[in-house]
Design an enzyme around this catalytic site. Structure first.
Site, PDB file in Angstrom:
ATOM      1  N   ALA A  40     -66.876   6.598   9.863  1.00  0.00           N
ATOM      2  CA  ALA A  40     -65.673   5.764   9.870  1.00  0.00           C
ATOM      3  C   ALA A  40     -65.706   4.828   8.678  1.00  0.00           C
ATOM      4  CB  ALA A  40     -65.597   4.959  11.165  1.00  0.00           C
ATOM      5  N   GLY A  72     -68.926   8.563  12.996  1.00  0.00           N
ATOM      6  CA  GLY A  72     -67.718   9.151  13.557  1.00  0.00           C
ATOM      7  C   GLY A  72     -67.571  10.623  13.231  1.00  0.00           C
ATOM      8  N   GLU A 110     -69.587  12.308  15.791  1.00  0.00           N
ATOM      9  CA  GLU A 110     -68.836  12.244  17.052  1.00  0.00           C
ATOM     10  C   GLU A 110     -67.697  13.259  17.057  1.00  0.00           C
ATOM     11  OE1 GLU A 110     -69.022   7.926  18.897  1.00  0.00           O
ATOM     12  OE2 GLU A 110     -68.365   7.843  16.806  1.00  0.00           O
ATOM     13  N   GLU A 131     -75.304   4.159  13.725  1.00  0.00           N
ATOM     14  CA  GLU A 131     -74.602   2.903  14.001  1.00  0.00           C
ATOM     15  C   GLU A 131     -75.535   1.721  14.262  1.00  0.00           C
ATOM     16  OE1 GLU A 131     -71.439   6.019  14.829  1.00  0.00           O
ATOM     17  OE2 GLU A 131     -73.617   5.842  14.960  1.00  0.00           O
TER      18      GLU A 131
END
Length: 265
Positions: free
Chosen positions: A66, A112, A115, A135
């Site tokens: 992200a 992300g 994910e 993260e």
């Protein structure tokens, strides 16, 4: 001035390819990119010609995560309220998307991006692929299903090691752990994912949708409830026109002519 799309769309037979197109940012997930991807999936869900979807990234990377600059949105958006500010509408719709989704991963699939791969049904990884959820190194945790989907994919011990150390893994490690289903040569992830998509698209869309639905139910229910869900879906499938066509085609030694639409449970 024409704005370039952040998600490029192309159809290869009955397989729709959605390509993340932010190469200078290594295809990082911005709010705008996620919204374009959400709209593309909404459209694909309604298109009878699309039997499977492949998600990939431009210029040798799947998705590097992200945008760090977007984290301020997460601080100011309430947990319940404007879900679009955190991209939650996209993640919700991807998790309930009725057709098979294959991730074709080259290069980075981090944060992300990892994910996103985990949210797909099948993950094809090139030898260059690197998966990770770093993260914790930024003082946060995965917030788009990473903790939940990773532990379901690879088990508690391996998931905890990745989540708590933030360490990335190779394509071979991802396959060994169960995160990826296939590892292929460099530059061939899209081709391998398309081959899977074409294999899926030759099957009954009704049966494929019901099989995906039943399999995903196993993640959210106990065995007894999952078996009941499977039984309900089996009865829907066995009474469908595709069931009669598939079995008749088998007996007549010909290719089946399945319906264009799938079914829901």
């Amino acid at each position: 001035m024409t704005t370039q799309p952040l998600v490029e769309r192309s159809e290869v037979g009955a397989v729709l390819v959605l390509t993340l197109a932010r190469p200078r940012a290594k295809n990082a997930l911005s709010a705008e990119l996620m919204e374009e991807l959400r709209i593309a999936l909404q459209r694909a869900a309604q298109e009878e010609s699309v039997r499977a979807v492949v998600v990939t990234g431009q210029d040798g990377n799947f998705c590097a995560g992200a945008d760090i600059s977007a984290f301020e949105n997460f601080r100011t958006a309430p947990l319940v309220g404007d879900r679009s500010r955190c991209g939650q509408l996209f993640w919700d719709e991807l998790s309930s998307f009725p057709k098979p989704v294959v991730a074709a991963v080259e290069g980075y699939a981090l944060g992300g991006g990892c994910e996103l791969a985990l949210a797909c049904d099948i993950v094809v990884a090139a030898e260059s692929a690197t998966f990770g959820l770093p993260e914790v190194k930024l003082g946060v945790i995965p917030g788009a299903g990473g903790t939940q989907n990773l532990i379901r994919s690879v088990g508690k011990a391996a998931a905890m090691q990745m989540l708590l150390t933030g360490t990335a893994i190779s394509a071979d490690e991802a396959r060994r752990m169960g995160l990826a289903s296939t590892v292929c040569a460099e530059g061939e992830a899209l081709e391998a994912a398309l081959a899977i998509g074409h294999a899926i698209s030759g099957n009954s869309p009704t049966a494929v949708a019901l099989a995906k639905n039943a399999a995903l139910a196993a993640l959210d229910t106990g065995l007894a409830q999952g078996l009941e869900h499977e039984k309900r879906n089996f009865h829907v499938a066995i009474l469908s026109p595709d069931s009669y066509e598939g079995q008749q085609a088998f007996l007549e030694k010909r290719r089946p002519a399945f319906s264009q639409t799938g079914a829901s449970s």
